[in-house]
Write a protein that holds these residues in place. Structure first.
Motif, PDB file in Angstrom:
ATOM      1  N   GLY A   1       0.807  -1.225   0.000  1.00  0.00           N
ATOM      2  CA  GLY A   1       0.000   0.000   0.000  1.00  0.00           C
ATOM      3  C   GLY A   1       0.836   1.269   0.000  1.00  0.00           C
TER       4      GLY A   1
ATOM      5  N   HIS B   1       4.266   3.611  -1.284  1.00  0.00           N
ATOM      6  CA  HIS B   1       4.898   3.927  -2.566  1.00  0.00           C
ATOM      7  C   HIS B   1       6.386   4.135  -2.338  1.00  0.00           C
TER       8      HIS B   1
ATOM      9  N   LEU C   1       9.720   6.016  -2.772  1.00  0.00           N
ATOM     10  CA  LEU C   1       9.989   7.441  -2.986  1.00  0.00           C
ATOM     11  C   LEU C   1      11.439   7.669  -3.380  1.00  0.00           C
TER      12      LEU C   1
ATOM     13  N   LEU D   1       6.372   3.612  13.130  1.00  0.00           N
ATOM     14  CA  LEU D   1       5.274   4.531  13.473  1.00  0.00           C
ATOM     15  C   LEU D   1       4.872   5.415  12.301  1.00  0.00           C
ATOM     16  N   GLY D   2       5.843   5.765  11.457  1.00  0.00           N
ATOM     17  CA  GLY D   2       5.543   6.645  10.321  1.00  0.00           C
ATOM     18  C   GLY D   2       6.774   6.796   9.449  1.00  0.00           C
ATOM     19  N   SER D   3       6.546   6.957   8.153  1.00  0.00           N
ATOM     20  CA  SER D   3       7.645   6.977   7.179  1.00  0.00           C
ATOM     21  C   SER D   3       8.621   8.129   7.423  1.00  0.00           C
TER      22      SER D   3
ATOM     23  N   ARG E   1      10.152   3.795   1.609  1.00  0.00           N
ATOM     24  CA  ARG E   1       8.931   4.608   1.784  1.00  0.00           C
ATOM     25  C   ARG E   1       9.260   5.924   2.471  1.00  0.00           C
TER      26      ARG E   1
ATOM     27  N   THR F   1      -3.095  12.434   4.043  1.00  0.00           N
ATOM     28  CA  THR F   1      -2.002  11.871   3.227  1.00  0.00           C
ATOM     29  C   THR F   1      -2.467  10.657   2.402  1.00  0.00           C
ATOM     30  N   PRO F   2      -3.149   9.660   3.013  1.00  0.00           N
ATOM     31  CA  PRO F   2      -3.607   8.523   2.199  1.00  0.00           C
ATOM     32  C   PRO F   2      -4.530   8.973   1.057  1.00  0.00           C
TER      33      PRO F   2
ATOM     34  N   TYR G   1      -2.298  10.336  -1.811  1.00  0.00           N
ATOM     35  CA  TYR G   1      -1.657   9.220  -2.524  1.00  0.00           C
ATOM     36  C   TYR G   1      -2.707   8.457  -3.358  1.00  0.00           C
TER      37      TYR G   1
HETATM   38  O1  C5P Z   1       4.007   6.349   6.950  1.00  0.00           O
HETATM   39  P1  C5P Z   1       2.891   7.317   7.137  1.00  0.00           P
HETATM   40  O2  C5P Z   1       2.048   6.981   8.331  1.00  0.00           O
HETATM   41  O3  C5P Z   1       3.314   8.724   7.123  1.00  0.00           O
HETATM   42  O4  C5P Z   1       1.962   7.133   5.883  1.00  0.00           O
HETATM   43  C1  C5P Z   1       0.639   7.601   5.834  1.00  0.00           C
HETATM   44  C2  C5P Z   1      -0.019   7.096   4.570  1.00  0.00           C
HETATM   45  O5  C5P Z   1       0.584   7.743   3.439  1.00  0.00           O
HETATM   46  C3  C5P Z   1       0.165   5.622   4.295  1.00  0.00           C
HETATM   47  O6  C5P Z   1      -0.852   4.877   4.920  1.00  0.00           O
HETATM   48  C4  C5P Z   1       0.049   5.564   2.783  1.00  0.00           C
HETATM   49  O7  C5P Z   1      -1.301   5.653   2.376  1.00  0.00           O
HETATM   50  C5  C5P Z   1       0.715   6.862   2.345  1.00  0.00           C
HETATM   51  N1  C5P Z   1       2.145   6.693   2.006  1.00  0.00           N
HETATM   52  C6  C5P Z   1       2.496   6.015   0.858  1.00  0.00           C
HETATM   53  N2  C5P Z   1       3.803   5.864   0.517  1.00  0.00           N
HETATM   54  C7  C5P Z   1       4.781   6.386   1.286  1.00  0.00           C
HETATM   55  C8  C5P Z   1       4.448   7.100   2.472  1.00  0.00           C
HETATM   56  C9  C5P Z   1       3.113   7.234   2.803  1.00  0.00           C
HETATM   57  O8  C5P Z   1       1.620   5.531   0.129  1.00  0.00           O
HETATM   58  N3  C5P Z   1       6.049   6.243   0.933  1.00  0.00           N
END
Ligand code: C5P
Length: 310
Positions: free
Chosen positions: A29, A31, A33, A143-145, A161, A187-188, A191
């Protein structure tokens, strides 16, 4: 000897993406980067106070941002960061977190990730877990990208990611204006919109243009401005068409370049110098194209402890 603090405060920066190339949607799910992360001077503080009853709680003080949009339950990223570290290090003590919020919420500036990074550092200080920054980054990446970058700071290349980081030479201070929109963007959702817009096309692997890296290394402002780019920008503009007015106003007011930050809706405008940044911020507010305009600089350091007391 107990070297843990009773109270510790950490500060973590907002980020913009000077460049954000987005690959096709992966099976998980996310992407892939190819991005240039850039930490800004504007940041949030997290004050951690030991709670000997074992509770993990949070309150939020806002400095000019919409505090209602920040959750104060278990979904708060700083709370999740504290709980992850507590589990990882086998700590029984709890913590009360007070977030001093200056980074606009849901603005594409990784404010939640900054809070998580600051919470990891501040909790580490009050619990004396002995974890190094690398371990904290591994916990943070779950926890987060953007959490590993919030710990690292500076100007760096991001891949995967967003959690894989590599150094970039960018010695020259840049002056930015953040045009803050009314209300955030999910954010989702941004994307997802990009995936819909790309449905019929083959998406190549993203790559940061070498010309941008050269421009950053030698401090060529015009070339940096020219290469500001974000694959999420068309999707953010579809969801928030008024962002085009902000970019137009920035150009009109002499910005060296402008780009939607991350998934938006904040627009980052590159100014010529500090004076121009202040003029640009005033001009944007005057034209009423955004809710607020913040003049700031980059790059800034990553999350760091700014005080501790026993
Ligand atoms: O990692 P984070 O919690 O910031 O990501 C939030 C949402 O952003 C993810 O659930 C996804 O939908 C999208 N996302 C993505 N590709 C990434 C970073 C975030 O699709 N590299």
């Amino acid at each position: 000897m107990d070297v843990s603090a009773q109270v510790a405060t950490a500060r973590a920066p907002a980020k913009i993406n000077i460049y954000l190339g987005v690959g096709p949607r992966r099976r998980d799910g996310f992407h892939d980067l190819a991005t240039v992360f850039h930490a800004l001077r504007v940041g949030d503080d997290v004050v951690a106070e030991r709670d000997d009853k074992g509770r993990v709680t949070v309150t939020v003080d806002a400095v000019g941002v919409d505090v209602d949009a920040v959750p104060v339950d278990e979904s708060n990223l700083a709370v999740r960061a504290a709980q992850s570290l507590r589990r990882y290090a086998g700590v029984e003590c709890g913590v009360h977190l007070r977030i001093v919020k200056r980074i606009p919420v849901a603005g594409g500036l990784a404010g939640g990730s900054a809070d998580a990074a600051a919470a990891l550092l501040a909790c580490d200080a009050v619990w004396d877990t002995g974890c190094g920054k690398a371990e904290l980054a591994t916990i943070g990446a779950r926890l987060g990208s953007d959490v590993p970058f919030a710990l690292h700071g500076g100007t760096v290349l991001g891949s995967g990611r967003g959690e894989r980081l590599a150094a970039v030479m960018a010695p020259v201070r840049l002056h930015w204006v953040l045009a803050v929109a009314e209300g955030g963007l999910s954010t989702p959702a941004v994307y997802g919109e990009l995936d819909t817009m790309r449905a019929a096309s083959m998406v190549p692997a993203p790559q940061v243009p070498p010309e941008l890296l050269t421009a950053l290394r030698v401090g060529d402002l015009d070339a940096v401005g020219e290469h500001l780019a974000n694959d999420l920008q068309p999707a953010a503009l579809r969801l928030r068409p008024t962002l085009a007015d902000v970019l137009d106003a920035g150009r009109d007011l002499g910005a060296v370049g402008g780009v939607v930050s991350g998934s938006g809706p904040t627009v980052a405008l590159l100014a010529q110098d500090e004076r121009h940044a202040n003029q640009l911020a005033a001009g944007l507010v005057d034209r009423q194209v955004c809710r607020d305009a913040i003049a700031t600089t980059g790059s800034a350091s990553g999350a760091r402890l700014i005080s501790r007391s026993t």
